[in-house]
Design a protein around this motif. Structure first.
Motif, PDB file in Angstrom:
ATOM      1  N   LYS A  78       0.811  -1.217   0.000  1.00  0.00           N
ATOM      2  CA  LYS A  78       0.000   0.000   0.000  1.00  0.00           C
ATOM      3  C   LYS A  78       0.847   1.271   0.000  1.00  0.00           C
ATOM      4  O   LYS A  78       0.443   2.289  -0.589  1.00  0.00           O
ATOM      5  CB  LYS A  78      -0.954   0.012   1.198  1.00  0.00           C
ATOM      6  N   ASP A  79       2.028   1.229   0.644  1.00  0.00           N
ATOM      7  CA  ASP A  79       2.883   2.411   0.689  1.00  0.00           C
ATOM      8  C   ASP A  79       3.368   2.793  -0.712  1.00  0.00           C
ATOM      9  O   ASP A  79       3.377   3.973  -1.084  1.00  0.00           O
ATOM     10  CB  ASP A  79       4.088   2.173   1.600  1.00  0.00           C
ATOM     11  N   ALA A  80       3.767   1.800  -1.488  1.00  0.00           N
ATOM     12  CA  ALA A  80       4.228   2.062  -2.850  1.00  0.00           C
ATOM     13  C   ALA A  80       3.073   2.492  -3.746  1.00  0.00           C
ATOM     14  O   ALA A  80       3.224   3.376  -4.600  1.00  0.00           O
ATOM     15  CB  ALA A  80       4.897   0.815  -3.422  1.00  0.00           C
ATOM     16  N   ALA A  81       1.911   1.875  -3.563  1.00  0.00           N
ATOM     17  CA  ALA A  81       0.755   2.183  -4.399  1.00  0.00           C
ATOM     18  C   ALA A  81       0.291   3.622  -4.200  1.00  0.00           C
ATOM     19  O   ALA A  81       0.024   4.348  -5.162  1.00  0.00           O
ATOM     20  CB  ALA A  81      -0.382   1.214  -4.104  1.00  0.00           C
ATOM     21  N   ILE A  82       0.202   4.063  -2.935  1.00  0.00           N
ATOM     22  CA  ILE A  82      -0.281   5.420  -2.673  1.00  0.00           C
ATOM     23  C   ILE A  82       0.775   6.447  -3.079  1.00  0.00           C
ATOM     24  O   ILE A  82       0.447   7.530  -3.583  1.00  0.00           O
ATOM     25  CB  ILE A  82      -0.702   5.599  -1.200  1.00  0.00           C
ATOM     26  N   TRP A  83       2.060   6.117  -2.892  1.00  0.00           N
ATOM     27  CA  TRP A  83       3.125   7.028  -3.332  1.00  0.00           C
ATOM     28  C   TRP A  83       3.059   7.235  -4.847  1.00  0.00           C
ATOM     29  O   TRP A  83       3.124   8.371  -5.334  1.00  0.00           O
ATOM     30  CB  TRP A  83       4.491   6.471  -2.939  1.00  0.00           C
ATOM     31  N   ALA A  84       2.919   6.153  -5.584  1.00  0.00           N
ATOM     32  CA  ALA A  84       2.877   6.246  -7.047  1.00  0.00           C
ATOM     33  C   ALA A  84       1.628   6.988  -7.518  1.00  0.00           C
ATOM     34  O   ALA A  84       1.686   7.774  -8.469  1.00  0.00           O
ATOM     35  CB  ALA A  84       2.918   4.847  -7.658  1.00  0.00           C
ATOM     36  N   SER A  85       0.499   6.746  -6.865  1.00  0.00           N
ATOM     37  CA  SER A  85      -0.740   7.420  -7.262  1.00  0.00           C
ATOM     38  C   SER A  85      -0.649   8.919  -7.002  1.00  0.00           C
ATOM     39  O   SER A  85      -1.099   9.737  -7.806  1.00  0.00           O
ATOM     40  CB  SER A  85      -1.941   6.818  -6.534  1.00  0.00           C
ATOM     41  N   LYS A  86      -0.044   9.304  -5.882  1.00  0.00           N
ATOM     42  CA  LYS A  86       0.152  10.728  -5.599  1.00  0.00           C
ATOM     43  C   LYS A  86       1.104  11.348  -6.617  1.00  0.00           C
ATOM     44  O   LYS A  86       0.906  12.494  -7.053  1.00  0.00           O
ATOM     45  CB  LYS A  86       0.713  10.909  -4.183  1.00  0.00           C
ATOM     46  N   THR A  87       2.119  10.595  -6.999  1.00  0.00           N
ATOM     47  CA  THR A  87       3.094  11.098  -7.967  1.00  0.00           C
ATOM     48  C   THR A  87       2.430  11.417  -9.301  1.00  0.00           C
ATOM     49  O   THR A  87       2.580  12.523  -9.837  1.00  0.00           O
ATOM     50  CB  THR A  87       4.231  10.084  -8.171  1.00  0.00           C
ATOM     51  N   VAL A  88       1.682  10.474  -9.855  1.00  0.00           N
ATOM     52  CA  VAL A  88       1.070  10.720 -11.166  1.00  0.00           C
ATOM     53  C   VAL A  88      -0.032  11.766 -11.070  1.00  0.00           C
ATOM     54  O   VAL A  88      -0.271  12.520 -12.021  1.00  0.00           O
ATOM     55  CB  VAL A  88       0.524   9.419 -11.791  1.00  0.00           C
ATOM     56  N   TYR A  89      -0.704  11.833  -9.936  1.00  0.00           N
ATOM     57  CA  TYR A  89      -1.743  12.849  -9.738  1.00  0.00           C
ATOM     58  C   TYR A  89      -1.127  14.247  -9.786  1.00  0.00           C
ATOM     59  O   TYR A  89      -1.639  15.141 -10.490  1.00  0.00           O
ATOM     60  CB  TYR A  89      -2.440  12.623  -8.405  1.00  0.00           C
ATOM     61  N   ILE A  90      -0.030  14.441  -9.071  1.00  0.00           N
ATOM     62  CA  ILE A  90       0.621  15.745  -9.042  1.00  0.00           C
ATOM     63  C   ILE A  90       1.245  16.080 -10.398  1.00  0.00           C
ATOM     64  O   ILE A  90       1.153  17.207 -10.881  1.00  0.00           O
ATOM     65  CB  ILE A  90       1.681  15.781  -7.924  1.00  0.00           C
ATOM     66  N   VAL A  91       1.851  15.077 -11.043  1.00  0.00           N
ATOM     67  CA  VAL A  91       2.429  15.302 -12.371  1.00  0.00           C
ATOM     68  C   VAL A  91       1.350  15.740 -13.357  1.00  0.00           C
ATOM     69  O   VAL A  91       1.552  16.655 -14.163  1.00  0.00           O
ATOM     70  CB  VAL A  91       3.138  14.033 -12.875  1.00  0.00           C
ATOM     71  N   ALA A  92       0.197  15.093 -13.292  1.00  0.00           N
ATOM     72  CA  ALA A  92      -0.903  15.459 -14.190  1.00  0.00           C
ATOM     73  C   ALA A  92      -1.321  16.909 -13.981  1.00  0.00           C
ATOM     74  O   ALA A  92      -1.578  17.646 -14.943  1.00  0.00           O
ATOM     75  CB  ALA A  92      -2.093  14.527 -13.958  1.00  0.00           C
ATOM     76  N   GLN A  93      -1.375  17.328 -12.721  1.00  0.00           N
ATOM     77  CA  GLN A  93      -1.721  18.716 -12.426  1.00  0.00           C
ATOM     78  C   GLN A  93      -0.665  19.662 -12.999  1.00  0.00           C
ATOM     79  O   GLN A  93      -0.994  20.717 -13.561  1.00  0.00           O
ATOM     80  CB  GLN A  93      -1.829  18.922 -10.912  1.00  0.00           C
ATOM     81  N   LEU A  94       0.596  19.286 -12.873  1.00  0.00           N
ATOM     82  CA  LEU A  94       1.682  20.150 -13.327  1.00  0.00           C
ATOM     83  C   LEU A  94       1.767  20.243 -14.844  1.00  0.00           C
ATOM     84  O   LEU A  94       2.352  21.189 -15.381  1.00  0.00           O
ATOM     85  CB  LEU A  94       3.015  19.659 -12.757  1.00  0.00           C
ATOM     86  N   ILE A  95       1.210  19.267 -15.552  1.00  0.00           N
ATOM     87  CA  ILE A  95       1.228  19.313 -17.006  1.00  0.00           C
ATOM     88  C   ILE A  95       0.391  20.483 -17.514  1.00  0.00           C
ATOM     89  O   ILE A  95       0.783  21.205 -18.438  1.00  0.00           O
ATOM     90  CB  ILE A  95       0.733  17.987 -17.611  1.00  0.00           C
TER      91      ILE A  95
END
Length: 226
Positions: A78-95
């Motif tokens: 779960k730690d890796a899953a939530i970290w990765a989901s937060k990463t792509v979520y923030i990257v999408a916003q920054l695009i």
């Protein structure tokens, strides 16, 4: 794999009213199920209350995918899953929304503070597999974008999710991959799927790819035989 971006302005008011308040969960669901990134606003802060349902959703997704995994797959992390989901979520916003200076970009991306294991690699891949396409989207807007090398550094550490991206294989570590039979087989399968010749001829993967292709290597992948 194609990731399509949709701003809230592209969605009808009727559809917007029906959406849940948890935009983080909605984006991850859309990304996983439709390969669409729906951005509702420039929201970078993720509350714990919105992250918990995302973990449950990704755990269910992992269990479903694991049914097709070879051999005995590692458990959901779960730690890796939530970290990765937060990463792509923030990257999408920054695009689409860029209001921060270059020096602030590093602090916006979450850090993974745990050991990288086979379990974390496969769990993070539920979302990180979309990162290469996001980098391509960024490159379309600005190939010199300062966030691109930051994301490429992520893929260097999580390269199972970046097999189809142009990475320098000579700086990649395969120790964790080699240590888990299920992950090793899945890594090999992706090499074949994307026809990554340089990886296929790596000393670790060459015999595995050759065994998989068998006598039909020239028909299935002529460049590998060459």
């Amino acid at each position: 794999m194609l990731v399509e971006f949709k701003d809230l302005d592209d969605i009808t008011k009727r559809d917007a009213v029906c959406m849940e308040k948890n935009y983080f969960l909605e984006m991850i669901k859309d990304l996983r199920q439709q390969e669409i990134v729906t951005l509702h606003n420039n929201i970078l802060k993720i509350e714990d209350s919105t992250a918990t349902p995302v973990v449950e959703f990704l755990k269910h997704e992992y269990i479903q995918e694991a049914l097709e995994y070879p051999r005995d797959p590692p458990p959901f992390n779960k730690d890796a899953a939530i970290w990765a989901s937060k990463t792509v979520y923030i990257v999408a916003q920054l695009i689409l929304y860029r209001e921060h200076k270059e020096v602030e970009l590093v602090s916006l991306l979450p850090e993974f503070e745990y050991e990288i294991t086979a379990s974390s690699i496969l769990s993070a891949d539920l979302c990180l597999r979309f990162l290469p396409e996001m980098i391509k989207q960024l490159s379309v807007f600005d190939v010199t974008d300062a966030i691109i090398p930051l994301l490429e550094d992520i893929l260097l550490n999580w390269h199972y999710s970046g097999i189809d991206y142009s990475l320098d294989i000579y700086v990649l570590s395969f120790d964790t991959i080699q240590g888990d039979d299920s992950l090793l087989q899945m890594y090999t399968d992706r090499i074949i799927k994307y026809k990554k010749t340089q990886l296929a001829k790596h000393i670790l993967f060459y015999p595995l790819v050759a065994a998989h292709l068998g006598d039909f290597s020239s028909d299935l992948w002529n460049d590998f035989k060459k």
